[in-house]
Each structure stands twice: as structure tokens, then as C-alpha cells.
Design an enzyme around this catalytic site. Structure first.
Site, short mmCIF file in Angstrom:
data_model
loop_
_atom_site.label_atom_id
_atom_site.label_comp_id
_atom_site.label_asym_id
_atom_site.label_seq_id
_atom_site.Cartn_x
_atom_site.Cartn_y
_atom_site.Cartn_z
N CYS A 97 0.93 -1.16 0.12
CA CYS A 97 -0.08 0.02 0.04
C CYS A 97 0.75 1.03 0.01
O CYS A 97 0.63 2.22 -0.58
CB CYS A 97 -0.97 0.04 1.21
SG CYS A 97 -0.08 0.13 2.61
N HIS A 132 -1.84 0.40 7.59
CA HIS A 132 -2.10 0.71 6.13
C HIS A 132 -1.95 2.37 5.63
O HIS A 132 -1.58 2.97 6.76
CB HIS A 132 -3.65 0.27 6.08
CG HIS A 132 -4.31 0.32 4.94
ND1 HIS A 132 -3.77 -0.20 3.82
CD2 HIS A 132 -5.48 0.94 4.35
CE1 HIS A 132 -4.44 -0.10 2.53
NE2 HIS A 132 -5.52 0.69 3.00
N ASP A 183 -8.05 4.47 -1.74
CA ASP A 183 -7.31 3.32 -1.00
C ASP A 183 -6.82 2.37 -2.11
O ASP A 183 -7.53 1.91 -3.24
CB ASP A 183 -8.52 2.53 -0.14
CG ASP A 183 -8.07 1.58 0.67
OD1 ASP A 183 -6.99 1.14 0.78
OD2 ASP A 183 -8.86 1.45 1.55
#
Length: 615
Positions: free
Chosen positions: A396, A529, A550
């Protein structure tokens, strides 16, 4: 000596008299010796004899009272006429002898005692024992025992007798017939409370006598102890010593001999104990080392530092698994593998997870449908990058960096950046190069100066390091604790609003309802995250809502085909204050370019890199 009124047995003391009465008479059936009365208590039987048979008792005994001795004599003797011994009677020494009525009690020293058929009184101070003053013996004689204080009595006994004199006078009952009889003497009282006080006097006399006896016994024991020789017995053998010092020397000899004889055994036991302790400590250290190694391996695996391969190995493994499951044919497997190797060799992302045109679609959506929004700010044009099979669950941070670069590439002032968006292995190489320039040495040591070929997570400091290496001015802001109720971060929302609205306020005095700024997105990091902030909404009621890209969203979820799909995408992107409840958040914002001097200063200062903390 006390005499039992029932069986005329003489007893040595009053204590034995009470025991005799309890065992011989009270526990057995009480019966009157003159009539057939039975089944009554001792007090009732005695009261019955003194009231119903007193005349008969007097006629049978035919007693006369004789006082012998001088005036100061303390002995009273009552004899019957048939006695062989006769006492000389001195009438001058006798104050008063009178024949009493059958039911009249005798008074001596103010106390009333019923005496069978006689009444004696004396002017001098006298006292009677608590036992019955007159008792019929086996020979028919009646003996009256009288005691006076002697030198052997205690001084305290005399004082107590004096204090109780008035009380005894008050308790003496001259009435003819009572209702309550004393269990320790022949006194009969009409009032139960007077009887209670009278019995207390008996108990006090008994306690005083017992105290005197115990004191005498204690003094006798002390004298016998002082005269005896003290013997000290050894606790380790049967020897007795005459003094404590000799006993101490003797015991010390025992201890010295025992320690000398046990030296060999004690040294062996000590060696064995130390060996066992060392073995236990060694086992504990080994178990602790194994546990730490296992925990470290778990952390390495969690953060992608377990040398299990990086982007390329994970991509190949997932494609092989898809072929084995029948989800991919071998020909497609070889084709995708070749494309992957080509992309990795060039260092440019293949674009398979990229979605473009989203900012323009969002702008059109808010122009048509933003009735609940008072104002909307959007960042510059930015592409969305989703996680692929090669970086799923750990990439991520790299994907958010690609989103940021896709926005900076569209701005002319950032022409020093790479022309195209690099692939994940290339981003790892760029971070290692930034570490090589001296940026963020602490972060480099955390990863052991190596990212390529690993699945290591990256965060805000790695993004800051690579931007600084490209002479891009970046800023890290740390929201290290919640600032609102329910572990929320309203200060974070206010900061994002200020970031986007400050640039727009400089362009127009009255900004429009929906405005797309020229600012790049903001990198948002929290534990586990990271996402990209591409805009913010201000509702009519004043609440703020962040718009987030996201990397976990698949490309098919980010495509905008109609107004309805745009609304679905916007609902997925919105995050209110209640949706961001992690303990800590960090943001990285781009604020322009660095001069060479500023770049060198930042590299030097990055050795102690500290983020701006809010609050």
C-alpha cells in the site's frame, strides 16, 4: 468445720461442702427426715424444715447455750444436757443469753441467721462464716463457730469488711418469713435484688481468700526455686549444666564438631546445587532465546523482511497457483510472466492496476449532485493505483507513492522527477539510493539498508526520504493522539481543510462551491495501512468528510461509467470523523521544491528526523 444440715456430716471446707451438697443431696431425691415430703430442691427442703419442724427439732435436742472463757473469748459452745462434758458458765462475761421464739432468727454483728431453737447476741463486733452457724452433730451437741480477725488476715480484707459493714446491716432481714434463701448460707430474703447483693458479698470473700492463698503459694514457690539449683539442659544431648555460660560453650563445641565433620558433605552438596542452578539458568536462557527468535521471525514475516521473496517471487507464485487451480492456462501464464519481467527490467509500472480520469469524474459529480455539501475541495488530477497479485497485503505504501507521483508529473515545477511512474521494485531501489545519500539513517538501519527483493512495508519517513532525494520539499505532520471524543481526530480534519482551502483562497475571494485545486494529494499513514487524501467535503451542518483513494480497492470498483456508479464510488471514498479512530496518524504533504542548500540541510537534519506533532 462446716456441717451438712441434712446428713450432719462434717466437711473440711466450704468448697467441699458445696460439692457434697450437689453430689449427695441435690442430684439425689430430696426428702424430709421428719415427714414424707420429697422431690423438692435443697433450698425448699431447708425452708420446710426451719418452718414446719422447728418446734420438734428444739424439743428433741433440748439444747442450752453455754459461754465459756473470759470476756474477750472468741469461742462459743452449745452443748446438750446429756453431754458428759460440762463447761463453767461465767454470767458476768456473758452480755446476753436469751431464749428465742421458734421462728426468730439470731443476730450477730447485724446479720440474721436462723439457728434451731436458740438466739445469740453479743455487743462486741463479731462475724460469722458463711456456713450455717449452728449444726447438730452426731452426739446431739450444737457447735457455733466464730472467727475474728487475726494477724494472718490481709489488711485489704479488713478494709473491705469495714466498707461492707453498712451494706451488711442493710441486707440483714429481720422479717419473720422470707421468699428467697441464700444458696451459700441460711439467710432468707424477701427481695431478690437484696439476695443478689448478699451473694456478691459471699463471692468477694471467696475471691479474697483465694487471692491470699495464691500469693502464699507463689511466695513459697519462689523461695523453693531460689533455694534450688538451676540446671540448664543441652538441646543436643542429655548433659545438664549449672550455668548458662557453660551451656553455651558446650553447645558451641557441638556446632564446631558438627561443622568439621560435615565439611566434606556440605562442599559436595554446594557444588551439586550450583551445577543444578547453572543448568536451570542455561535452560531458561535457551528458551528465552528461542522465544525471542520466534517473535523476531514473526515480525520479519509481518513486515516482509523474512527473505521469502519480493514482488517478482510473489507474482510468480500466485500465477502458478492460478494455473494449478485451473484459473489460468499455461500460455497465459508464460505471457504474463514475460510482461512482468519486461516491466521489471525497464523499471516502469505496467499500468495494469491504474485507473485514470477519476478526479474529473468527481468534479462533474459534485457539480450536479452536492446538495448536502456547503463546499468541496479536490486535489489536482491523480491516478488511482490498486494493489496487484505481486504486492497484495504489503504494497500500500508503494502504491500511494505512485499516486502522488502521478499527480506531480502533471505539474511543470516538478520536472526533476522521473518521467514515468516507477514499478514497486524500482521504488524500493529509489529509497535505497536516498538512504545512500544520508537521508534518514535510522530508518535505513531498521531495514538493514535493504528493500529490494523483500516485501517490507514502508511508511511516511521512507516517502519523505525519497522525495528529499528528488529535491522535493515535503513535510511530515504527526497526529500522535486523539483530539476528540471517542478517539477521533478532529484536528486532522481541520488541518486537511486548511491545506486545500488555503491555496484556493489566494486565487479567488469568493471560491465556488466545488473547487479543484492545483495541490497534490496528501499521503495518510496509520498502523498497518496507508491511503491518499484527494479532497475534503464540508457539509451544510459544518461537519467535515475526507475523500480517500485506497489501494485496497480493485480497479473495477474505481471505474466511473455513469452518475449512479459515481455516487457509489463517492460513498466508498468518504470517511467521516468516526471512521478514522486509530491511535496515531501521520501525513506527508508536498510544499514545493528544495534548493541545493536546503536539500543538504535536510539531509543532515534527517539524522534526527522529527515530525511536526499536532497537538
Amino acid at each position: 468445720m462446716p456441717v451438712c444440715d441434712i446428713c450432719c456430716e462434717e466437711l473440711p471446707s466450704e468448697a467441699e461442702m458445696r460439692t457434697h451438697l450437689f453430689l449427695s443431696h441435690m442430684e439425689n431425691v430430696m426428702a424430709c427426715p421428719f415427714c414424707s415430703l420429697s422431690g423438692v430442691s435443697y433450698n425448699e427442703l431447708r425452708f420446710h424444715i426451719n418452718t414446719a419442724h422447728i418446734d420438734k427439732d428444739c424439743q428433741d435436742t433440748k439444747t442450752t447455750v453455754v459461754v465459756s472463757g473470759q470476756k474477750n473469748s472468741n469461742d462459743w459452745t452449745v452443748q446438750s444436757p446429756d453431754s458428759t462434758k460440762t463447761s463453767n458458765v461465767n454470767v458476768k462475761n456473758m452480755d446476753k443469753v436469751s431464749q428465742a421464739s421458734p421462728q426468730s432468727p439470731s443476730q450477730v454483728n447485724g446479720m440474721a441467721f436462723p439457728i434451731t431453737g436458740t438466739c445469740l447476741s453479743q455487743g462486741t463486733s463479731t462475724s460469722l462464716k458463711s456456713s450455717p452457724p449452728a449444726a447438730a452433730t452426731a452426739s446431739g451437741a450444737i457447735k457455733l463457730v466464730r472467727t475474728t480477725p487475726t494477724s494472718s488476715n490481709n489488711a485489704s480484707r479488713e478494709r473491705e469488711d469495714g466498707r461492707r459493714k453498712s451494706k451488711q446491716k442493710r441486707l440483714a432481714s429481720p422479717i419473720k418469713e422470707g421468699c428467697f434463701s441464700c444458696p451459700m448460707c441460711s439467710l432468707v430474703c424477701k427481695d431478690c435484688f437484696i439476695l443478689q447483693e448478699h451473694v456478691e458479698l459471699h463471692l468477694q470473700d471467696q475471691d479474697a481468700a483465694e487471692g491470699a492463698g495464691s500469693e502464699a503459694g507463689t511466695s513459697t514457690e519462689a523461695s523453693s526455686t531460689s533455694n534450688a539449683v538451676m540446671n540448664y539442659e543441652c538441646p543436643m544431648c542429655s548433659l545438664s549444666c549449672s550455668s548458662s555460660s557453660s551451656l553455651q560453650e558446650h553447645v558451641e563445641l557441638h556446632l564446631e564438631y558438627g561443622s568439621a565433620s560435615a565439611t566434606g558433605h556440605s562442599s559436595e552438596d554446594l557444588t551439586l546445587a550450583r551445577k543444578l542452578q547453572e543448568e536451570e539458568e542455561q535452560k531458561w536462557r535457551e528458551a528465552e532465546t528461542r522465544r525471542e527468535a520466534e517473535d523476531f521471525k514473526k515480525l520479519q514475516k509481518q513486515f516482509g523482511l523474512d527473505n521469502s521473496g519480493g514482488y517478482r517471487k510473489q507474482m510468480e507464485r500466485n500465477m502458478e497457483r492460478a494455473v494449478s487451480r485451473g484459473q489460468m492456462v499455461p500460455a497465459e501464464f508464460h505471457r504474463k510472466k514475460a510482461e512482468m519481467l519486461e516491466s521489471l527490467a525497464s523499471g516502469v509500472d505496467d499500468g495494469r492496476s491504474k485507473t485514470s480520469g477519476l478526479m474529473e469524474a468527481l468534479y462533474r459529480y459534485y457539480q450536479k449532485d452536492a446538495s448536502d455539501c456547503a463546499h468541496v475541495w479536490l486535489c489536482a488530477e491523480t491516478d488511482h493505483y490498486s494493489s496487484s497479485e505481486g504486492d497484495k497485503s504489503w504494497g500500500c505504501g508503494y502504491r500511494n507513492f505512485q499516486m502522488l507521483l502521478s499527480s506531480l508529473h502533471r505539474m511543470e515545477q516538478y520536472n526533476l522527477l522521473p518521467v514515468s511512474v516507477p514499478s514497486i521494485p524500482r521504488v524500493q531501489a529509489l529509497i535505497e539510493e536516498a538512504w545512500g545519500q544520508g537521508t534518514d539513517p535510522q530508518g535505513a538501519s531498521h531495514f538493514n539498508h535493504r528493500l529490494k527483493g523483500t516485501r517490507a512495508w514502508i511508511g511516511a519517513t521512507e516517502i519523505y526520504a525519497v522525495l528529499t532525494s528528488f529535491s522535493v520539499k515535503a513535510r511530515i505532520v504527526d497526529f500522535h493522539k486523539p483530539t476528540g471524543p471517542g478517539d477521533t481526530h478532529p484536528r486532522l480534519f481541520e488541518w486537511v481543510k486548511q491545506y486545500f482551502s488555503h491555496s484556493a483562497s489566494r486565487v479567488a475571494r469568493l471560491p465556488p462551491k466545488v473547487e479543484q485545486t492545483t495541490l497534490p494529494p496528501v499521503y495518510l499513514q496509520h498502523q498497518g495501512h496507508s491511503r491518499s487524501i484527494i479532497g475534503v467535503e464540508q457539509k451544510v451542518n459544518g461537519n467535515l468528510c475526507l475523500l480517500l483513494f485506497d489501494p485496497g480497492c480493485a480497479p473495477r470498483e474505481m471505474r466511473v461509467l455513469s452518475q449512479d456508479t459515481a455516487a457509489t464510488m463517492v460513498r466508498r471514498m468518504r470517511k467521516f470523523s468516526g471512521g478514522l479512530k486509530h491511535r496515531q496518524y501521520q501525513v506527508v504533504a508536498v510544499e514545493g521544491l528544495l534548493t541545493p542548500e536546503e536539500k543538504r540541510s535536510r539531509i543532515l537534519n534527517s539524522r534526527t528526523l522529527c515530525a511536526e506533532k499536532i497537538p
